[in-house]
Design a protein around this motif. Sequence first.
Motif, PDB file in Angstrom:
ATOM      1  N   ALA A  52       0.809  -1.235   0.000  1.00  0.00           N
ATOM      2  CA  ALA A  52       0.000   0.000   0.000  1.00  0.00           C
ATOM      3  C   ALA A  52       0.832   1.270   0.000  1.00  0.00           C
ATOM      4  CB  ALA A  52      -0.912  -0.008   1.224  1.00  0.00           C
ATOM      5  N   ASP A  53       0.297   2.303  -0.666  1.00  0.00           N
ATOM      6  CA  ASP A  53       0.855   3.663  -0.575  1.00  0.00           C
ATOM      7  C   ASP A  53       0.115   4.461   0.497  1.00  0.00           C
ATOM      8  OD1 ASP A  53       2.518   3.275  -2.911  1.00  0.00           O
ATOM      9  OD2 ASP A  53       0.653   3.335  -4.066  1.00  0.00           O
ATOM     10  N   VAL A  54      -1.171   4.120   0.686  1.00  0.00           N
ATOM     11  CA  VAL A  54      -2.019   4.833   1.644  1.00  0.00           C
ATOM     12  C   VAL A  54      -2.834   3.794   2.415  1.00  0.00           C
ATOM     13  CG1 VAL A  54      -3.882   6.524   1.914  1.00  0.00           C
ATOM     14  CG2 VAL A  54      -2.276   6.758   0.022  1.00  0.00           C
TER      15      VAL A  54
ATOM     16  N   ALA B 264      -7.038   6.657  -4.853  1.00  0.00           N
ATOM     17  CA  ALA B 264      -6.914   5.651  -5.922  1.00  0.00           C
ATOM     18  C   ALA B 264      -6.903   6.330  -7.297  1.00  0.00           C
ATOM     19  CB  ALA B 264      -8.054   4.638  -5.829  1.00  0.00           C
ATOM     20  N   LEU B 265      -7.755   7.361  -7.461  1.00  0.00           N
ATOM     21  CA  LEU B 265      -7.784   8.058  -8.752  1.00  0.00           C
ATOM     22  C   LEU B 265      -6.465   8.789  -9.006  1.00  0.00           C
ATOM     23  CD1 LEU B 265     -11.429   9.480  -8.878  1.00  0.00           C
ATOM     24  CD2 LEU B 265     -10.465   7.619 -10.245  1.00  0.00           C
ATOM     25  N   ALA B 266      -5.752   9.111  -7.933  1.00  0.00           N
ATOM     26  CA  ALA B 266      -4.448   9.774  -8.088  1.00  0.00           C
ATOM     27  C   ALA B 266      -3.329   8.739  -8.314  1.00  0.00           C
ATOM     28  CB  ALA B 266      -4.149  10.618  -6.859  1.00  0.00           C
ATOM     29  N   GLY B 267      -3.710   7.469  -8.514  1.00  0.00           N
ATOM     30  CA  GLY B 267      -2.717   6.447  -8.873  1.00  0.00           C
ATOM     31  C   GLY B 267      -2.082   5.755  -7.684  1.00  0.00           C
ATOM     32  N   ARG B 268      -2.727   5.826  -6.514  1.00  0.00           N
ATOM     33  CA  ARG B 268      -2.130   5.175  -5.335  1.00  0.00           C
ATOM     34  C   ARG B 268      -2.846   3.850  -5.042  1.00  0.00           C
ATOM     35  NH1 ARG B 268      -2.850  10.660  -3.513  1.00  0.00           N
ATOM     36  NH2 ARG B 268      -1.014  11.715  -4.294  1.00  0.00           N
ATOM     37  N   ARG B 269      -2.078   2.971  -4.405  1.00  0.00           N
ATOM     38  CA  ARG B 269      -2.686   1.718  -3.943  1.00  0.00           C
ATOM     39  C   ARG B 269      -3.156   1.955  -2.511  1.00  0.00           C
ATOM     40  NH1 ARG B 269       1.115  -3.202  -6.254  1.00  0.00           N
ATOM     41  NH2 ARG B 269       0.160  -3.208  -8.310  1.00  0.00           N
ATOM     42  N   VAL B 270      -4.460   1.834  -2.339  1.00  0.00           N
ATOM     43  CA  VAL B 270      -5.064   2.185  -1.057  1.00  0.00           C
ATOM     44  C   VAL B 270      -5.517   0.915  -0.339  1.00  0.00           C
ATOM     45  CG1 VAL B 270      -6.915   3.511   0.050  1.00  0.00           C
ATOM     46  CG2 VAL B 270      -5.952   4.292  -2.126  1.00  0.00           C
ATOM     47  N   VAL B 271      -5.173   0.808   0.939  1.00  0.00           N
ATOM     48  CA  VAL B 271      -5.778  -0.237   1.767  1.00  0.00           C
ATOM     49  C   VAL B 271      -6.730   0.447   2.727  1.00  0.00           C
ATOM     50  CG1 VAL B 271      -5.375  -1.816   3.689  1.00  0.00           C
ATOM     51  CG2 VAL B 271      -4.053  -2.045   1.610  1.00  0.00           C
TER      52      VAL B 271
END
Length: 401
Positions: free
Chosen positions: A183-185, A231-238
């Motif tokens: 995850a990024d976030v 997620a729309l900004a390209g991050r992998r969110v958990v």
Amino acid sequence: MYPLHLDVSGRRVLVAGGGPVAARRARDLADAGADVLVVAPALCEDLRDQLDRVTWEPREVEPADVADVWLVHTATGDPQADAAVAAAADALRIWCVRADDAQASAAWTPVVVRRDDVTVSLTTGADPRRAVALREALSRWLDSGAAPLRRRRSGPGRVTLVGGGPGEVDLLTLRGRRRLAEADVVVVDRLAPTAVLDDLDPEVEVVDVGKTPDHHPVPQEEINRIVVGHALAGRRVVRLKGGDPYVLGRGGEEVLACRAAGVQVEVVPGVTSAFAVPAAAGIPVTHRGLSRSVTVVSGHDEVDADALARIEGTLVFLMGVTMLPRISADLVRAGKPASTPVAVVENGWRATQRTTRGTLADIAGLAAARGVRSPAVIVVGAVAGMEEVTEGVPVAYRPHS
Ligand SMILES: C[S@@+](CC[C@H](N)C(=O)[O-])C[C@H]1O[C@@H](n2cnc3c(N)ncnc32)[C@H](O)[C@@H]1O
């Protein structure tokens, strides 16, 4: 040796042989999208099961079969036949993996560990058991949450709702741990196993949207916006939640919000507190001879006591502490015997776990006297009295600390 990954999709590969080794090769190649031609007089059961994905020519393999293929695997069980096919492939400069004689082979298949878009291939010379042992160790490491799986290059964002279980980190699933390592976030709830956040890469952004009863700092719509926005900004969110995302966890709403925004979303189930917290207190939610069903109810909203009183099996209330006096009185008024056992389990799987036992008649008074507070799971039904009726059974699962 020169390691190489091949894109075999749509390319013809010859598998010579019909036994279990040929079956494994054919399966892996078909999984990778290859156009697999199996040549063998007979097939083992495993290969027969794959006939919808591979082409089978029921005859002995011939050297001429290598003519228009990209790659050859031999596993006929007959060293002479394997050698003849390998020699024909060699003459045409086609790579051939020989199952019968690794030393004579021109190419080798590695032992592989895959996790989503990560593939680790390894070979250990002529010692395949060592490769298998290494694969097991690598698998454990990749699943441990300690592997640095975060992307270093940007790519499409996505959301994973991870069920964190009732509180202890080792009740989180391996897949959940892996998604956290990727995850990024991480957007986290109050009842999630927050100790797991200590293991995250320091660059991971943690957003705390924890709610406490009667105090909702971040409304659900805002949580949806945060998750979708990252997620729309390209991050992998958990989205790390307590218990299971789909058991009174509003996971469905978050999934719909992602879908509506065109965001890729998946759900990793978790151990729900509805079952695991009673278990921590030694209460199985069903038990032969006592209860054959379990109904999970939100105690936060108005409950239909008439309908619930007709249910013979176990009732489990989440978010029910504030409403406990009302719930117990209404169930009795609706016809449930006042002597029905009730257990209230606070802080399940935590060092502060505590169980208050009583009956529908007296549980509200007992809970008030002991200062019972949320989070707690309320169990109503015969199983809630089990410690009293069944000597020594069941053995409680105790938290570690
Ligand atoms: C919003 S619900 C979420 C339930 C969650 N999705 C699940 O599957 O466990 C929160 C309620 O779960 C229960 N709960 C969650 N974790 C708990 C724990 N460790 N001990 C006792 N109750 C817990 C409490 O009833 C709490 O009010």
